[in-house]
Design an enzyme around this catalytic site. Sequence first.
Site, PDB file in Angstrom:
ATOM      1  CE  LYS A 177      -2.320   2.422   3.236  1.00  0.00           C
ATOM      2  NZ  LYS A 177      -1.522   3.371   4.295  1.00  0.00           N
ATOM      3  CG  ASN A 178       2.790   2.526   3.331  1.00  0.00           C
ATOM      4  OD1 ASN A 178       1.484   2.974   2.886  1.00  0.00           O
ATOM      5  ND2 ASN A 178       2.731   2.899   4.962  1.00  0.00           N
ATOM      6  NE  ARG A 224      -0.325  12.824   7.310  1.00  0.00           N
ATOM      7  CZ  ARG A 224      -0.197  13.497   7.832  1.00  0.00           C
ATOM      8  NH1 ARG A 224      -1.525  14.183   7.708  1.00  0.00           N
ATOM      9  NH2 ARG A 224       0.365  14.036   8.090  1.00  0.00           N
ATOM     10  CB  CYS A 239      -4.799   6.358  10.143  1.00  0.00           C
ATOM     11  SG  CYS A 239      -5.070   4.954   9.775  1.00  0.00           S
ATOM     12  NE  ARG A 295      -0.142  10.848  10.341  1.00  0.00           N
ATOM     13  CZ  ARG A 295      -0.860   9.778   9.633  1.00  0.00           C
ATOM     14  NH1 ARG A 295      -1.827   8.618   9.221  1.00  0.00           N
ATOM     15  NH2 ARG A 295       1.022   9.193   8.582  1.00  0.00           N
ATOM     16  N   PRO A 296       2.210  16.351  11.212  1.00  0.00           N
ATOM     17  CG  PRO A 296       4.197  17.267  12.309  1.00  0.00           C
ATOM     18  CD  PRO A 296       3.545  16.603  13.000  1.00  0.00           C
ATOM     19  CB  ILE A 297       3.114  18.190   5.993  1.00  0.00           C
ATOM     20  CG1 ILE A 297       2.950  19.227   6.412  1.00  0.00           C
ATOM     21  CG2 ILE A 297       2.916  17.092   5.939  1.00  0.00           C
ATOM     22  CD1 ILE A 297       1.789  19.434   4.930  1.00  0.00           C
ATOM     23  CG  ASP A 298       7.496  19.509  10.715  1.00  0.00           C
ATOM     24  OD1 ASP A 298       6.816  18.284  10.984  1.00  0.00           O
ATOM     25  OD2 ASP A 298       8.735  19.727  11.031  1.00  0.00           O
ATOM     26  CD  GLN A 299      11.485  18.084   9.446  1.00  0.00           C
ATOM     27  OE1 GLN A 299      12.487  17.873   8.285  1.00  0.00           O
ATOM     28  NE2 GLN A 299      11.182  19.381  10.142  1.00  0.00           N
ATOM     29  CG  ASP A 311       2.429   1.262  10.301  1.00  0.00           C
ATOM     30  OD1 ASP A 311       2.314   2.213  10.447  1.00  0.00           O
ATOM     31  OD2 ASP A 311       2.634   1.820   8.154  1.00  0.00           O
ATOM     32  NE  ARG A 348      -7.338   4.928   4.709  1.00  0.00           N
ATOM     33  CZ  ARG A 348      -5.932   5.393   5.448  1.00  0.00           C
ATOM     34  NH1 ARG A 348      -6.564   5.279   6.768  1.00  0.00           N
ATOM     35  NH2 ARG A 348      -4.681   4.943   5.830  1.00  0.00           N
TER      36      ARG A 348
HETATM   37  C1  UD1 Z   1       4.154   6.639   7.322  1.00  0.00           C
HETATM   38  C2  UD1 Z   1       3.190   5.418   6.378  1.00  0.00           C
HETATM   39  C3  UD1 Z   1       2.570   5.199   8.325  1.00  0.00           C
HETATM   40  C4  UD1 Z   1       3.986   4.657   8.939  1.00  0.00           C
HETATM   41  C5  UD1 Z   1       4.575   6.227   8.847  1.00  0.00           C
HETATM   42  C6  UD1 Z   1       5.755   6.043  10.066  1.00  0.00           C
HETATM   43  C7  UD1 Z   1       2.615   5.901   4.300  1.00  0.00           C
HETATM   44  C8  UD1 Z   1       1.569   6.531   3.391  1.00  0.00           C
HETATM   45  N1  UD1 Z   1       1.915   6.221   5.453  1.00  0.00           N
HETATM   46  O1  UD1 Z   1       3.160   7.741   7.292  1.00  0.00           O
HETATM   47  O2  UD1 Z   1       2.250   3.709   7.988  1.00  0.00           O
HETATM   48  O3  UD1 Z   1       3.267   4.078  10.754  1.00  0.00           O
HETATM   49  O4  UD1 Z   1       5.306   6.052   7.649  1.00  0.00           O
HETATM   50  O5  UD1 Z   1       6.818   4.319   9.790  1.00  0.00           O
HETATM   51  O6  UD1 Z   1       3.381   5.279   4.040  1.00  0.00           O
HETATM   52  N2  UD1 Z   1       7.180  14.116  11.527  1.00  0.00           N
HETATM   53  C9  UD1 Z   1       7.116  15.477  11.880  1.00  0.00           C
HETATM   54  N3  UD1 Z   1       6.889  16.162  10.343  1.00  0.00           N
HETATM   55  C10 UD1 Z   1       6.789  16.009   9.253  1.00  0.00           C
HETATM   56  C11 UD1 Z   1       6.703  14.779   9.036  1.00  0.00           C
HETATM   57  C12 UD1 Z   1       6.473  13.563   9.826  1.00  0.00           C
HETATM   58  O7  UD1 Z   1       7.618  15.427  12.428  1.00  0.00           O
HETATM   59  O8  UD1 Z   1       7.217  16.795   8.439  1.00  0.00           O
HETATM   60  C13 UD1 Z   1       6.873  13.003  11.871  1.00  0.00           C
HETATM   61  C14 UD1 Z   1       5.731  13.021  12.577  1.00  0.00           C
HETATM   62  O9  UD1 Z   1       4.579  13.163  13.491  1.00  0.00           O
HETATM   63  C15 UD1 Z   1       5.816  10.926  13.240  1.00  0.00           C
HETATM   64  C16 UD1 Z   1       7.370  10.696  12.482  1.00  0.00           C
HETATM   65  O10 UD1 Z   1       7.591  11.915  12.131  1.00  0.00           O
HETATM   66  O11 UD1 Z   1       5.268  11.684  14.779  1.00  0.00           O
HETATM   67  C17 UD1 Z   1       6.987   9.760  11.368  1.00  0.00           C
HETATM   68  O12 UD1 Z   1       6.428  11.038  10.116  1.00  0.00           O
HETATM   69  P1  UD1 Z   1       5.827   9.913   8.808  1.00  0.00           P
HETATM   70  O13 UD1 Z   1       7.659   8.529   8.763  1.00  0.00           O
HETATM   71  O14 UD1 Z   1       6.338  10.926   8.314  1.00  0.00           O
HETATM   72  O15 UD1 Z   1       5.443   8.679   8.495  1.00  0.00           O
HETATM   73  P2  UD1 Z   1       4.112   9.126   7.377  1.00  0.00           P
HETATM   74  O16 UD1 Z   1       5.099   9.326   5.854  1.00  0.00           O
HETATM   75  O17 UD1 Z   1       3.075   9.882   7.504  1.00  0.00           O
END
Ligand code: UD1
Length: 429
Positions: free
Chosen positions: A22-23, A93, A117, A122-126, A306, A398
């Site tokens: 899926k991912n 997501r 989920c 779940r920030p996207i700052d990075q 997961d 999903r």
């Molecule tokens: C992906 C997976 C999800 C899995 C996660 C961790 C997909 C679609 N989903 O989610 O199933 O649980 O990886 O293996 O591939 N973070 C920040 N800033 C950011 C982005 C992330 O602080 O900009 C933090 C998040 O809050 C979290 C950590 O980094 O604590 C890991 O998140 P991330 O690896 O980005 O998860 P996703 O890509 O959303």
Amino acid sequence: MEKFVIRGGRPLVGEVTIGGAKNAAVAILPATILAGGVCVIDNLPNISDVAVSVRILAELGASVRMLSKTAMEIDTTHLRPEPVSDELCRQMRASYYFLGALLGRFGYASVAMPGGCNLGTRPIDQHLKAFREMGAENSVEGGYINLSTVNGVQEAHIFFDTVSVGATINAILAAACANGTVVLENVAKEPHVVDVANFLNTCGADIRGAGTDVIKIRGTKNLHGCEYSIIPDQIEAGTYMVGAALTGGNVLIRNVTPKHLEPITDKLERAGASVEEYDDAVRVWRSGEIQPVNIKTAPHPGFPTDMQSLMGVLLCRAAGTSIITESVWESRFRYVEELQRMGANIQVNGKVAVFEGVPELQAAPVRATDLRAGAAMIMAALAASGVTEIEDIEHIDRGYEDIVEKLTALGADIRRVEFVQSAGINQVG
Ligand code: UD1
């Protein structure tokens, strides 16, 4: 609405074939935008997150044709960089990958805020930091994230503050056609990160180092279409592995990459299961007691977050005390309350949960609080005495293809039942 009705107590026995990851699929589908041509993607899982990704591609003007149950032809030649609607983005997501893909091809993008989920904040700052360092201004207006560049994506050296799967993949997508070289440091190393890079390289991109801490992308213009087969789903495979171990069954799990399963295999063996690896399959069985195990989730190659709730269900039945520490997400123990309804003995304190093994789980009405927690509820129900009903199963759809058919073939008693919810009373229909 639909729910699962499961009569527990039968061991899972037989063979199951795992679908595509899926991912990886939800990133490779947007990545076809960068090819600007015809791609044939095989081993696509039949799940709702894939359906939503395909609908977004079609709304943007891609032409899409199913070639078989798992293969799809996608022509992104005439795709238009229009805003990606809120209605579709809210459903998952990974809609945020359209940001990186549209930015990479057109130099600008407008995508509604993502859903997915509820695992805490779940920030996207990075993601935004990476886009900014590649020359893209960002703004948020009316629930849409807008990215724009003056002359396309520029060269950059980016050091991520935290290891993020999504930010790593989004940066790769944005950088594939950059004007120069983009270096990414402190990146995620998950198998699906490598799969996205492999797909883009097959389209003519120059991406090196995926699967290590540093990825180097030499921007390449004029990527082209290709044929590509997505890797097997690590977490779907892990789910059936736990199912076999939990129910004291014996299951041959086909179409897997055993290397990707190693962190799961290791914990299952410590918990008393036997795992035999073949080239593209694993067999899992258990005859003795379930042993307690401590688990700490971590980015790949650590134990995947997961799989945390699924291992939690197994440890509910262990002969002793286990501790699970969730170190990736701030709120991933919401399923514990549901398991407690089934007689589990679990204490949660922040990111740490203590599982005291109990001799039996009993059927109860429960909910799928998110995708993987939903799968964990199914496993708990399979091992419980009595008939368990699980609601909110759209989360499970999903990410798990044909789950009723696959479990039924393994001997489980599971049905998908429609019901009407009215005034707090469920009428089975
Ligand atoms: C992906 C997976 C999800 C899995 C996660 C961790 C997909 C679609 N989903 O989610 O199933 O649980 O990886 O293996 O591939 N973070 C920040 N800033 C950011 C982005 C992330 O602080 O900009 C933090 C998040 O809050 C979290 C950590 O980094 O604590 C890991 O998140 P991330 O690896 O980005 O998860 P996703 O890509 O959303």
